[in-house]
Design an enzyme around this catalytic site. Structure first.
Site, PDB file in Angstrom:
ATOM      1  NE  ARG A  63      40.037  33.542  23.066  1.00  0.00           N
ATOM      2  CZ  ARG A  63      40.187  34.605  23.927  1.00  0.00           C
ATOM      3  NH1 ARG A  63      40.005  35.739  23.580  1.00  0.00           N
ATOM      4  NH2 ARG A  63      40.144  34.205  25.088  1.00  0.00           N
ATOM      5  CG  ASP A 199      26.825  37.036  44.661  1.00  0.00           C
ATOM      6  OD1 ASP A 199      26.898  35.857  45.076  1.00  0.00           O
ATOM      7  OD2 ASP A 199      27.043  37.781  45.063  1.00  0.00           O
ATOM      8  CG  HIS A 200      28.808  30.779  43.306  1.00  0.00           C
ATOM      9  ND1 HIS A 200      29.750  31.860  43.506  1.00  0.00           N
ATOM     10  CD2 HIS A 200      29.200  30.165  44.226  1.00  0.00           C
ATOM     11  CE1 HIS A 200      30.741  31.625  44.139  1.00  0.00           C
ATOM     12  NE2 HIS A 200      30.162  30.402  44.989  1.00  0.00           N
ATOM     13  CE  LYS A 204      28.144  29.153  48.122  1.00  0.00           C
ATOM     14  NZ  LYS A 204      28.857  27.900  47.747  1.00  0.00           N
ATOM     15  CG  HIS A 262      30.255  35.627  46.947  1.00  0.00           C
ATOM     16  ND1 HIS A 262      29.584  35.588  45.819  1.00  0.00           N
ATOM     17  CD2 HIS A 262      31.477  35.231  46.474  1.00  0.00           C
ATOM     18  CE1 HIS A 262      30.219  35.307  44.734  1.00  0.00           C
ATOM     19  NE2 HIS A 262      31.421  34.990  45.340  1.00  0.00           N
TER      20      HIS A 262
HETATM   21  C1  BG6 Z   1      34.425  33.102  44.059  1.00  0.00           C
HETATM   22  C2  BG6 Z   1      35.884  33.652  44.622  1.00  0.00           C
HETATM   23  O1  BG6 Z   1      33.404  33.817  43.817  1.00  0.00           O
HETATM   24  O2  BG6 Z   1      33.715  32.467  45.380  1.00  0.00           O
HETATM   25  C3  BG6 Z   1      36.756  32.665  45.043  1.00  0.00           C
HETATM   26  O3  BG6 Z   1      36.162  34.209  43.248  1.00  0.00           O
HETATM   27  C4  BG6 Z   1      35.912  31.919  46.210  1.00  0.00           C
HETATM   28  O4  BG6 Z   1      37.888  33.499  45.375  1.00  0.00           O
HETATM   29  C5  BG6 Z   1      34.605  31.374  45.784  1.00  0.00           C
HETATM   30  O5  BG6 Z   1      36.967  30.873  46.721  1.00  0.00           O
HETATM   31  C6  BG6 Z   1      34.059  30.781  46.881  1.00  0.00           C
HETATM   32  O6  BG6 Z   1      32.854  30.072  46.589  1.00  0.00           O
HETATM   33  P1  BG6 Z   1      32.430  28.766  47.334  1.00  0.00           P
HETATM   34  O7  BG6 Z   1      31.085  28.572  46.634  1.00  0.00           O
HETATM   35  O8  BG6 Z   1      33.630  27.749  46.851  1.00  0.00           O
HETATM   36  O9  BG6 Z   1      32.271  29.071  48.538  1.00  0.00           O
END
Ligand code: BG6
Length: 512
Positions: A63, A199-200, A204, A262
């Protein structure tokens, strides 16, 4: 262990694929933190490693008013700060020359029409062939309006027979009802096969390695069941507090923020059956079966199997920190949990009667995520006679930091006396492969560009996970006699009630 890329089954199976096709990545929420800290550094690193087509372009949609040049300069400053590899001037220049800024409100139809025109020009100039990847890095309240506008402007379909995909950031819904509604909106605009729910944790390196460990080694799978395993512990601990995310976290809490996504993903990878092949759907079919087999926790089961905690004031690394309730924009009477410990059961043949303990919290003494598979003790004869018990084997999969795997076993201490002590066989990614693992977002962006959804959550996985989580949230927030919220000092390992829960079973939490 040593590196051998030629025969590495992970590379051959999950990862070997051609360079993704040229495309344009459109990031909604381009001025936000995630874009600056993660997405652009990830794309830069992929470019630096030669994993991206040289014609890849990026359009930031947001924006605020700014020019392409100002946007590029801001991204450069942050990429220099946050990139895994140091930024090379020449490479950055060429990468940044293909980054553009598009200013628009998220709900302004005109902004999408002009985006469509701009993307056609980009296709013509850079040969991106109408392939586009939309990244929704915005608050969930913005998802719907963006998706509807993508639909109405026709941007959800490639004009030239290319592909059009969407990546959606968490939180994916707030409960089952909102997740379903969101899924319907997303799937009205993009087919499920073109929808990538990120979902990061799945990006990993060691999370990906769980499947390789289990299914590329013959020695673990025969033991991976209730005959040989005593229990499994999954821990994700963070010394950080809510770090300015009070308003988001207040509406979320640890259960929604970390467990629904996660931690349940890690549980699925640990507990699933071998998939028939490595296609996205075969892997996700097996993962969703695990969530479906979770024994529901409702009503009184919640008090006995789930402990929720909130941090009080304390100290982290010798530095005093405030209580959760004193954090910025947090309700001073907040009942939001910053810690949760759960005892779960997967009711299927493999895992019958084997508890999975999950523990996740903020303001714990140490940062670390691991899965510990605790095997049963050796028979009570010979060295393990009552009175001279020796410890059991533990296989620890370290997701972060110091990614790797270790196996604890018993060994004789050298000398004339017979004394036994546990020792560790240890594999560290860093030393065994001699190179840094890519960041989760690198892997996941590349997969989405290549159309590989294996490491993304499917609609039914997300909804099934919410079905499980909703029951716990209901017991906490809708029951007339909810189980109490417990408190722990910042810098401790959580409330004593979490220790008591596992100790009642004759077990103890591992020290990270
Ligand atoms: C995120 C959460 O999805 O994952 C955070 O919203 C958390 O609260 C984070 O701190 C942790 O991810 P990582 O990769 O730093 O362990």
């Amino acid at each position: 262990m040593t590196s051998n890329e030629q025969t590495n089954p992970f590379r051959e199976g999950l990862s070997s694929r051609p360079m993704p096709q040229p495309c344009t990545v459109v990031i909604f929420g381009a001025t936000g933190d995630l874009t600056h800290r993660k997405l652009i550094p990830a794309l830069y690193n992929l470019a630096a490693d030669g994993d991206l087509p040289s014609s890849l372009t990026v359009v930031g949609f947001a924006r605020r008013d700014k020019t392409d040049d100002v946007f590029r300069k801001e991204l450069e400053d942050d990429t220099r700060k946050f990139s895994r590899q140091s930024v090379q001037d020449e490479l950055w220049k060429s990468f940044a020359s293909r980054i553009f800024y598009h200013r628009s409100e998220f709900g302004d139809a005109e902004g999408y029409k002009s985006l469509a025109r701009r993307m056609e020009e980009i296709d013509a100039q850079f040969g991106t062939r109408g392939n586009r990847l939309f990244y929704l890095s915005v608050a969930p309240s913005e998802f719907e309006v963006i998706l509807e506008n993508l639909n109405q402007s026709g941007l959800n379909k490639s004009p030239t027979g290319g592909w059009s995909r969407v990546i959606v950031e968490k939180p994916f819904g707030y409960d089952l009802a909102t997740a379903r509604a969101l899924n319907t909106v997303v799937n009205n605009t993009f087919a499920e096969a073109d929808t990538f729910r990120i979902d990061h944790f799945l990006g990993k390196e060691t999370a990906q390695n769980i499947m390789v460990l289990r299914f590329a080694n013959a020695i673990f799978e025969p033991l991976w069941n209730n005959r040989y395993i005593d229990h499994v512990q999954i821990t994700a601990s963070e010394p950080l507090g809510v770090e300015g995310r009070g308003p988001y976290y207040e509406g979320s809490g640890a259960l929604r923020d970390m467990v629904q996504n996660h931690l349940l993903q890690l549980l699925c990878l640990t507990g699933m059956e071998p998939p028939t092949d490595l296609s996205a759907d075969s892997v996700r079919d097996e993962k969703v079966k695990v969530v479906r087999s979770l024994r529901p926790l409702r009503g009184e089961d919640v008090a006995a199997n789930v402990i929720r905690g909130q941090y009080a004031a304390g100290a982290i690394n010798g530095k005093n920190v405030v209580a959760y309730r004193e954090e910025d924009r947090v309700n001073p009477q907040s009942m939001t949990e910053s810690f949760v410990a759960l005892r779960l059961n997967i009711d299927n043949w493999r895992w019958a009667n084997i508890p999975f303990y999950i523990r996740v919290g903020k303001r714990l003494p140490k940062g670390g995520t691991e899965i510990a598979v605790q095997f049963k003790a050796a028979p009570q004869v010979l060295f393990n006679k009552a009175g001279s018990e020796v410890g059991a084997n533990v296989l620890v999969i370290r997701i972060q930091p110091d990614e790797g795997i270790s196996l604890r076993m018993q060994a004789k201490i050298p000398g004339t006396a017979l004394r036994i002590e546990p020792v560790k066989m240890d594999f560290h990614y860093g030393t065994s492969f001699g190179k840094a693992s890519p960041e989760a977002y690198e892997r996941l962006l590349l997969d989405a560009m290549s159309g590989d959804a294996t490491l993304f959550a499917r609609r039914d996985e997300v909804e099934q996970a919410w079905t499980f989580i909703d029951e716990i949230e209901n017991a906490w927030h809708k029951s007339p006699t909810p189980p109490p919220l417990t408190f722990y000092p910042a810098g401790s390992w959580g409330p004593k009630e979490a220790d008591e829960m596992i100790e009642k079973d004759g077990r103890a939490w591992r020290r990270l």
